[in-house]
Design an enzyme around this catalytic site. Structure first.
Site, mmCIF file in Angstrom:
data_model
loop_
_atom_site.group_PDB
_atom_site.id
_atom_site.type_symbol
_atom_site.label_atom_id
_atom_site.label_comp_id
_atom_site.label_asym_id
_atom_site.label_seq_id
_atom_site.Cartn_x
_atom_site.Cartn_y
_atom_site.Cartn_z
ATOM 1 N N TYR A 95 -6.991 6.448 3.802
ATOM 2 C CA TYR A 95 -7.123 5.414 2.780
ATOM 3 C C TYR A 95 -6.288 4.189 3.145
ATOM 4 O O TYR A 95 -6.770 3.056 3.128
ATOM 5 C CB TYR A 95 -6.695 5.929 1.395
ATOM 6 C CG TYR A 95 -6.520 4.782 0.422
ATOM 7 C CD1 TYR A 95 -7.623 4.211 -0.208
ATOM 8 C CD2 TYR A 95 -5.263 4.202 0.205
ATOM 9 C CE1 TYR A 95 -7.480 3.117 -1.043
ATOM 10 C CE2 TYR A 95 -5.113 3.113 -0.621
ATOM 11 C CZ TYR A 95 -6.221 2.570 -1.251
ATOM 12 O OH TYR A 95 -6.079 1.479 -2.054
ATOM 13 N N GLU A 135 0.826 -1.204 0.000
ATOM 14 C CA GLU A 135 0.000 0.000 0.000
ATOM 15 C C GLU A 135 0.862 1.257 0.000
ATOM 16 O O GLU A 135 0.537 2.247 -0.659
ATOM 17 C CB GLU A 135 -0.961 -0.006 1.200
ATOM 18 C CG GLU A 135 -2.054 -1.062 1.120
ATOM 19 C CD GLU A 135 -3.007 -0.837 -0.050
ATOM 20 O OE1 GLU A 135 -3.096 0.300 -0.547
ATOM 21 O OE2 GLU A 135 -3.667 -1.805 -0.465
ATOM 22 N N ASP A 170 -10.342 4.272 -3.995
ATOM 23 C CA ASP A 170 -9.210 4.899 -4.674
ATOM 24 C C ASP A 170 -9.711 5.564 -5.948
ATOM 25 O O ASP A 170 -10.915 5.624 -6.221
ATOM 26 C CB ASP A 170 -8.100 3.886 -4.945
ATOM 27 C CG ASP A 170 -8.436 2.890 -6.044
ATOM 28 O OD1 ASP A 170 -9.618 2.825 -6.475
ATOM 29 O OD2 ASP A 170 -7.520 2.177 -6.492
#
Length: 294
Positions: A120, A37, A138
């Site tokens: 996020y 990520e 996203d």
């Protein structure tokens, strides 16, 4: 739109067509998923794959990375771009090793307390590493929702309502919700692309409001495009970082400034400006006229 049918279609499509990315492997650890990520922020998958594999082989746990100097993380980051992410990931590894007994936390609030992790990334790790039920949105997900639900050619600027809309589409069960989060991202990345959507391959084409309206050119205003890389301070910073990554020992500051200018600059102040910004960001340490990675 009946979202249970949409979610079912996306999840079935994802099960059959998802790219075999290593961080999606059931055996991937929460740490491996967290690293992915960090690396995938503003960086294409094909550039991340080799760096991620090398990183996980070298540092399979947060404590392994935490035991190294931060500069080693920056060196291993290579040319992924935005190298401050490497420093943040190193700091997060130290925090995980010291505060969480070397185990990535599953709780969103605890994830948010780690360096370099925003809303996020915290939700993405909680969902993809631990199977919790949260909406994860996203750029690709936002584009699919904009087209399929709202009949718009593109999504507008990110907004708090994005999570509300994704929450409304999520299956109730944790497993289905996790798959749907990944499936919507994948759908936007490989089928419902920004420039050339492949509607004939889309599992939710029959529900798509944009397709049903005849593909209107109704995209909302977008943020200004990023300045070109060529000739930018980012490029000049990259030349300095490349020199320091190649150098095991500190190099004279004069050599770092010369490397910054190699290939041309927009103005004579650019090498020093770029160098000073790297020092300010903690990516370069200066001592007695020499420069090195932290």
């Amino acid at each position: 739109m009946a979202h249970p049918e949409l979610a079912r279609a996306v999840n079935e499509w994802f099960a059959a067509h998802a790219r075999a990315l290593p961080w999606r492997d059931p055996e991937a650890t929460p740490w491996a998923i967290l690293v992915s990520e960090f690396m995938l922020q503003q960086t294409q998958v094909d550039r991340v794959l080799p760096r991620w594999a090398a990183w996980i082989e070298r540092w399979p746990a947060p404590s392994a990375l935490a035991a190294e100097e931060p500069g080693e993380a920056v060196r291993a980051w290579d040319r992924l771009g935005y190298p401050r992410r490497a420093l943040w990931l190193h700091r997060a590894a130290v925090e995980i090793a010291e505060r969480h007994d070397d185990a990535v936390p599953a709780d969103v609030e605890q994830l948010l307390a780690l360096t370099g992790i925003g809303p996020y990334t915290a939700r993405a790790v909680a969902v993809f590493a631990f199977g919790d039920r949260h909406p994860v949105v996203d750029t690709n997900t936002r584009r699919v929702i904009a087209r399929a639900v709202h009949g718009r050619a593109a999504a507008g600027m990110p907004a708090a309502g994005d999570l509300v809309e994704m929450e409304a589409l999520l299956p109730e069960d944790r497993g289905g919700a996790a798959v749907f989060n990944a499936g919507m991202m994948e759908l936007g990345a490989v089928v419902c692309t920004a420039r050339a959507p492949r509607c004939g391959d889309c599992p939710i084409a029959d529900w798509c409001e944009w397709r049903g309206a005849g593909y209107p050119d109704n995209a909302p205003a977008q943020r200004p495009k990023q300045a070109k890389f060529a000739g930018s301070d980012r490029q000049v910073r990259g030349r300095i970082m490349a020199l320091l990554r190649r150098s095991e020992a500190a190099v004279p500051v004069a050599d770092a400034l010369a490397a910054a200018a190699d290939g041309g600059v927009r103005d004579p102040r650019q090498p020093r400006r770029a160098y000073d910004s790297l020092v300010a960001d903690g990516l370069v340490v200066e001592l007695e006229g020499t420069a090195r990675l932290p």
